[in-house]
Design a protein around this motif. Structure first.
Motif, PDB file in Angstrom:
ATOM      1  N   ASP A   1      -4.955   4.937   2.170  1.00 50.18           N
ATOM      2  CA  ASP A   1      -4.026   4.721   1.051  1.00 50.18           C
ATOM      3  C   ASP A   1      -4.164   5.875  -0.227  1.00 50.18           C
ATOM      4  O   ASP A   1      -5.394   6.427  -0.158  1.00 50.18           O
ATOM      5  CB  ASP A   1      -3.421   3.402   0.492  1.00 50.18           C
ATOM      6  N   ARG A   2      -3.501   5.736  -1.277  1.00 53.96           N
ATOM      7  CA  ARG A   2      -3.833   6.567  -2.565  1.00 53.96           C
ATOM      8  C   ARG A   2      -4.861   6.397  -3.462  1.00 53.96           C
ATOM      9  O   ARG A   2      -5.469   7.000  -4.042  1.00 53.96           O
ATOM     10  CB  ARG A   2      -2.595   6.731  -3.303  1.00 53.96           C
TER      11      ARG A   2
ATOM     12  N   ALA B   1       0.853  -1.324  -0.005  1.00 57.76           N
ATOM     13  CA  ALA B   1       0.074  -0.084  -0.008  1.00 57.76           C
ATOM     14  C   ALA B   1       0.943   1.239  -0.089  1.00 57.76           C
ATOM     15  O   ALA B   1       2.021   1.308   0.602  1.00 57.76           O
ATOM     16  CB  ALA B   1      -0.874   0.005   1.254  1.00 57.76           C
ATOM     17  N   ILE B   2       0.315   2.483  -0.477  1.00 57.11           N
ATOM     18  CA  ILE B   2       1.326   3.395  -0.633  1.00 57.11           C
ATOM     19  C   ILE B   2       0.402   4.492   0.279  1.00 57.11           C
ATOM     20  O   ILE B   2      -0.761   4.830  -0.129  1.00 57.11           O
ATOM     21  CB  ILE B   2       1.456   4.117  -2.048  1.00 57.11           C
ATOM     22  N   PHE B   3       0.524   4.774   1.389  1.00 55.98           N
ATOM     23  CA  PHE B   3      -0.232   5.535   2.315  1.00 55.98           C
ATOM     24  C   PHE B   3       0.083   6.958   2.031  1.00 55.98           C
ATOM     25  O   PHE B   3       1.140   7.515   1.863  1.00 55.98           O
ATOM     26  CB  PHE B   3      -0.178   5.283   4.055  1.00 55.98           C
ATOM     27  N   SER B   4      -1.048   7.805   2.402  1.00 53.22           N
ATOM     28  CA  SER B   4      -1.163   9.148   2.073  1.00 53.22           C
ATOM     29  C   SER B   4      -1.684   9.966   3.386  1.00 53.22           C
ATOM     30  O   SER B   4      -1.219  11.262   3.158  1.00 53.22           O
ATOM     31  CB  SER B   4      -2.197   9.423   0.683  1.00 53.22           C
TER      32      SER B   4
END
Length: 389
Positions: free
Chosen positions: A41-42, A29-32
């Protein structure tokens, strides 16, 4: 839009991760954004951050008070070195605050940037302490099998999980790993400790280092009398007792520090993680008055140990605000109360699911074991990884 996943695969070597898995599947996951107990996440997915990231975001994500303090401190004095006795107010006040919270007479603090540095520093300070008293042979450090104390040079060797040694080998010598009470019994573990001290010679052993609750080793909670018995054995053999509170400190177990659950007074205590709730890196080592007095009396000249960011002004200011929030919002008492509910919930899950074996917890530090056969306590094949995506 940039393909962040592709950039991640090409340029970002992740800590404690499978490089091959990253190359095949990309980042999980790419957390924002973070808010309270949640991460986003994004792609707009919302997650419960059930481990408080790495057992460190004790006050939750997105606390505006912390951001405000960081901004204020950065505008005044973002960074200043603490070398050569230069000092600044946030580090001084944090050291005094920690002394007021720590068990017993742990009244002096050496600041680091994180847990691995803290445990490396503790080992160096302990060896320095014995050397100052003409006992330079006292170098060996005893830790438990399955212990995790970090990934710097000395802390990697102190760690009792073999996978961490296999990557680059032992980087320091003089580390001894003894039986822990979870793999056998408390009595057998104490006997093993006593036999090890007799074999190695107490005159060669500097310290016994232990996590009050083994974290990465499996959230292993000691039997009631074990830590008190270890403390007695250490005292009888003139061996320092070191509490690694990197995970268990600052309310995680329902006490300010984990050893307080068993009424233990360490000679040395290391900390990190929850001191800033992860908002900036910070760690440290606290030593007893007895150790500090030896340093003040006999450590002449420069203490040749320190980090660029030891006592970082912005990090220490954040730590002060973080501790203020923990106390003001009664988060330690809350962790104890919610920990009881969490454990009951895990026990309910255990009763309903055949794949859940043992469950255990203390405060908001808990674990459940997934098993292939509950009756036989048989684990799943580690080579067959369960993919949740």
């Amino acid at each position: 839009m940039e393909n962040l996943a592709a950039l991640d695969q090409k340029h970002f070597i992740h800590p404690t991760s499978s490089i091959q898995e990253q190359q095949v599947s990309g980042p999980k996951a790419i957390f924002s954004r973070g808010e309270g107990i949640y991460l986003f996440d994004r792609d707009g997915n919302k997650y419960i951050d059930a481990m408080s990231s790495l057992w460190n975001v004790n006050i939750g994500h997105g606390r505006g008070e912390i951001a405000a303090v960081a901004k204020e401190q950065m505008e005044k004095l973002a960074y200043s070195s603490a070398f050569a006795t230069f000092s600044h107010e946030p580090a001084i006040r944090l050291a005094a605050k920690l002394a007021s919270l720590a068990p017993g007479d742990l009244n002096a603090v050496f600041f680091t940037s994180g847990g691995s540095e803290s445990n490396d520093t503790a080992i160096k300070l302990i060896r320095h302490y014995w050397k100052l008293q003409g006992k330079a042979k006292k170098k060996k450090i005893i830790t438990l099998k399955r212990a995790y104390h970090g990934v710097a040079a000395a802390s990697t060797s102190a760690t009792g999980i073999p996978e961490f040694w296999e990557m680059a080998g032992h980087l320091t010598t003089g580390n001894i790993h003894v039986a822990n009470p979870y793999m056998s019994t408390a009595t057998q573990a104490i006997t093993n400790l006593q036999e090890t001290i007799e074999t190695e010679g107490a005159e060669n052993i500097a310290a016994f280092m232990i996590e009050p609750v083994q974290g990465s080793g499996g959230v292993l909670i000691p039997p009631d009398d074990y830590l008190r018995d270890v403390r007695r054995v250490c005292k009888d053999n003139d061996i320092l007792f070191v509490a690694d509170e990197v995970i268990t400190g600052f309310g995680r177990t329902g006490k300010m520090f984990g050893v307080q659950n068993w009424g233990i007074q360490p000679d040395v205590m290391t900390f990190a993680k929850g001191v800033t709730s992860g908002y900036l890196p910070l760690g440290g080592v606290m030593v007893s008055d007895k150790i500090h007095e030896i340093f003040k009396e006999k450590s002449t000249g420069t203490l040749f140990h320190g980090f660029t960011y030891s006592g970082h002004p912005t990090a220490t200011a954040i730590a002060l605000k973080n501790i203020e929030i923990i106390e003001r919002e009664h988060l330690i008492q809350h962790a104890q109360k919610m920990g009881e509910l969490l454990l009951k919930g895990l026990q309910t899950i255990r009763g309903k699911l055949a794949i859940v074996g043992d469950v255990r917890g203390i405060g908001l530090l808990a674990a459940l074991e997934l098993v292939a056969d509950k009756a036989a306590n048989k684990r799943f094949d580690p080579e067959k990884r369960l993919r949740l995506r």
